[in-house]
Design a protein around this motif. Structure first.
Motif, mmCIF file in Angstrom:
data_model
loop_
_atom_site.group_PDB
_atom_site.id
_atom_site.type_symbol
_atom_site.label_atom_id
_atom_site.label_comp_id
_atom_site.label_asym_id
_atom_site.label_seq_id
_atom_site.Cartn_x
_atom_site.Cartn_y
_atom_site.Cartn_z
ATOM 1 N N LEU A 1 0.639 -1.120 0.007
ATOM 2 C CA LEU A 1 0.009 0.098 0.089
ATOM 3 C C LEU A 1 0.921 1.326 -0.138
ATOM 4 N N LEU A 2 2.053 1.204 0.553
ATOM 5 C CA LEU A 2 2.867 2.396 0.668
ATOM 6 C C LEU A 2 3.650 2.629 -0.812
ATOM 7 N N ALA A 3 3.762 1.388 -1.448
ATOM 8 C CA ALA A 3 4.190 1.570 -2.731
ATOM 9 C C ALA A 3 3.233 2.036 -3.594
ATOM 10 N N ALA A 4 1.918 1.727 -3.467
ATOM 11 C CA ALA A 4 0.848 2.400 -4.343
ATOM 12 C C ALA A 4 0.850 3.800 -4.282
ATOM 13 N N ALA A 5 0.875 4.148 -2.796
ATOM 14 C CA ALA A 5 0.694 5.727 -2.499
ATOM 15 C C ALA A 5 1.838 6.433 -3.106
ATOM 16 N N LEU A 6 3.117 5.742 -3.093
ATOM 17 C CA LEU A 6 4.285 6.547 -3.734
ATOM 18 C C LEU A 6 3.989 6.638 -5.166
ATOM 19 N N VAL A 7 3.485 5.645 -6.025
ATOM 20 C CA VAL A 7 3.328 5.364 -7.309
ATOM 21 C C VAL A 7 2.239 6.641 -7.723
ATOM 22 N N GLU A 8 1.413 6.698 -6.699
ATOM 23 C CA GLU A 8 0.305 7.791 -7.418
ATOM 24 C C GLU A 8 0.656 9.078 -6.755
ATOM 25 N N ALA A 9 1.595 9.287 -5.951
ATOM 26 C CA ALA A 9 2.270 10.597 -5.529
ATOM 27 C C ALA A 9 3.198 10.935 -6.906
ATOM 28 N N THR A 10 3.844 9.784 -7.683
ATOM 29 C CA THR A 10 4.702 10.048 -8.543
ATOM 30 C C THR A 10 3.739 10.536 -9.799
ATOM 31 N N TRP A 11 2.797 10.387 -9.846
ATOM 32 C CA TRP A 11 2.037 10.456 -11.132
ATOM 33 C C TRP A 11 1.212 11.960 -10.905
ATOM 34 N N TRP A 12 0.934 12.488 -9.618
ATOM 35 C CA TRP A 12 0.417 13.749 -9.688
ATOM 36 C C TRP A 12 1.661 14.592 -9.561
ATOM 37 N N ILE A 13 2.811 14.337 -8.993
ATOM 38 C CA ILE A 13 4.067 14.996 -9.146
ATOM 39 C C ILE A 13 4.484 15.513 -10.715
ATOM 40 N N ARG A 14 4.480 14.359 -11.317
ATOM 41 C CA ARG A 14 4.830 14.314 -12.756
ATOM 42 C C ARG A 14 3.764 15.286 -13.583
ATOM 43 N N ALA A 15 2.598 15.124 -13.144
ATOM 44 C CA ALA A 15 1.588 16.135 -13.747
ATOM 45 C C ALA A 15 1.766 17.485 -13.577
ATOM 46 N N LYS A 16 2.252 17.697 -12.383
ATOM 47 C CA LYS A 16 2.372 19.104 -11.857
ATOM 48 C C LYS A 16 3.683 19.784 -12.089
ATOM 49 N N VAL A 17 4.693 19.086 -12.176
ATOM 50 C CA VAL A 17 6.022 19.640 -12.631
ATOM 51 C C VAL A 17 6.506 19.659 -14.235
ATOM 52 N N PHE A 18 5.783 18.779 -14.949
ATOM 53 C CA PHE A 18 5.882 18.855 -16.338
ATOM 54 C C PHE A 18 4.574 18.953 -17.205
ATOM 55 N N GLY A 19 3.574 19.336 -16.536
ATOM 56 C CA GLY A 19 2.502 19.892 -17.118
ATOM 57 C C GLY A 19 1.653 19.049 -17.889
#
Length: 368
Positions: free
Chosen positions: A324-342
């Motif tokens: 579940l921690l891995a899933a949460a980190l993958v989810e955070a990666t997806w949102w961070i990627r969207a915010k940083v790279f548009g």
């Protein structure tokens, strides 16, 4: 008293491209007023027609082709120059034609489209030939191209993630000098519902997302960090569960089951991220993957078949929590990627949005 007959599907096709933010230019060797009279009946291509004989300098031609949509008295060399001017302005240019006077422009365009009944030279230089001579076929061509490009990107994210976490796990095991946590059959079932079956279905599914440049960068921005997250959390889980030394067969299977639970939860969540924006069948695909793995871990027959022992509740709980921690980190990666790279961060497709472009329907022919 005289009227040029326009194909009944021309208006719908041009409206489709207008809605897709494609700028339509009509260039012809005929009289500019005649071309303007024909295009004005469509109500899609607007603006006063331009007589290309007045465009006697490259600067005039480049400015006119950016600002205007309808051109008459265009020579073959001018058609080619118009394509070059649009490309110089940063546009991706598609050109359609059927005559020898279109050959130069078709050859230089990013996408040359020839009519099946056109000149043989035109068909020879074009990348696409419309055998049915219908311009209205192009929306389905666009749909096929988008499906291939968009689905390749989805599948590439899945395979890159698996490659990264597999390589990292192998490297970490060597550096820590510990036995590899999984049996070959464990690796096999991991690929069933996180890579193999989902990749097959996603590669064939309709996809109407617009093609964008930067394919490699987008895949690396998601697949690389997601693979690192899955590998790191899986290996930490293994270190937490591994008792050291040479454990017996039962303990080895219990450790493998807990570690595999972490890997599967994290890797399947990568699938849930790659499947976005969601439609009902994509949600069903992710849910089916989790359900299949739950049955494999729960049924005694599959436990024996796949060398899993889930009887140690503490180990399984650790594996699930780390997953579940891995899933949460993958989810955070997806949102961070969207915010940083548009990148677009869309969870759900609009209910009224079609999977593919709707094929233009021809209008009833108007009386002449």
């Amino acid at each position: 008293m005289l009227e040029q007959r326009v194909r009944p599907d021309a208006r719908a096709t041009l409206e489709y491209f207008r809605d897709q933010d494609v700028a339509v230019k009509v260039i012809s060797g005929d009289n500019a007023r005649s071309v303007g009279a024909v295009t004005s009946t469509l109500g899609v291509v607007t603006g006063a027609p331009v007589d290309a004989r007045s465009l006697d300098t490259p600067e005039k031609l480049a400015g006119a082709v950016e600002e205007h949509q309808v051109f008459g008295r265009v020579t073959p060399d001018q058609k080619r120059a118009m394509v070059a001017a649009l490309q110089a302005g940063g546009h991706t240019v598609a050109m359609t034609g059927d005559g020898v006077n279109d050959v130069l422009a078709l050859k230089d365009a990013d996408l040359g489209v020839a009519m099946g009944s056109g000149a043989s030279a035109t068909r020879a230089v074009a990348k696409i030939v419309l055998l049915d001579d219908r311009f209205a076929t192009l929306p389905s061509v666009v749909a096929e191209g988008r499906r291939v490009l968009g689905n390749i990107e989805r599948v590439a994210n899945l395979f890159l993630t698996k490659t990264v976490y597999s390589a990292m796990l192998a490297l970490l095991v060597v550096l820590w000098r510990v036995p590899f946590p999984f049996q070959p059959i464990h690796v096999t079932i991991t690929g069933w519902f996180t890579i193999g079956i989902p990749a097959f279905l996603l590669s064939l599914a309709p996809n109407n997302e617009r093609a964008r440049p930067g394919f490699v960068q987008r895949v690396m921005r998601l697949g690389l960090p997601a693979g690192i997250v899955v590998a790191t959390t899986t290996f930490i889980t293994y270190l937490l569960l591994y008792p050291g030394g040479q454990p017996d067969a039962t303990t080895t299977q219990q450790v493998a089951a807990g570690t595999l639970a972490c890997l599967i939860i994290g890797a399947t969540w990568v699938l849930s991220v790659v499947a976005r924006p969601y439609r009902w069948w994509r949600v069903g695909l992710v849910a089916t993957a989790y359900l299949a793995y739950a049955l494999i871990f729960w049924l005694p027959a599959t436990q024996r078949l796949f060398l899993l022992d889930t009887s140690n509740g503490a180990m399984m709980q650790t594996g699930v929590l780390m997953g579940l921690l891995a899933a949460a980190l993958v989810e955070a990666t997806w949102w961070i990627r969207a915010k940083v790279f548009g990148a677009p961060a869309v969870l759900w497709v609009r209910p009224d949005a079609p999977d593919e472009p709707v094929a233009p329907q021809p209008e009833e022919p108007r009386p002449s």
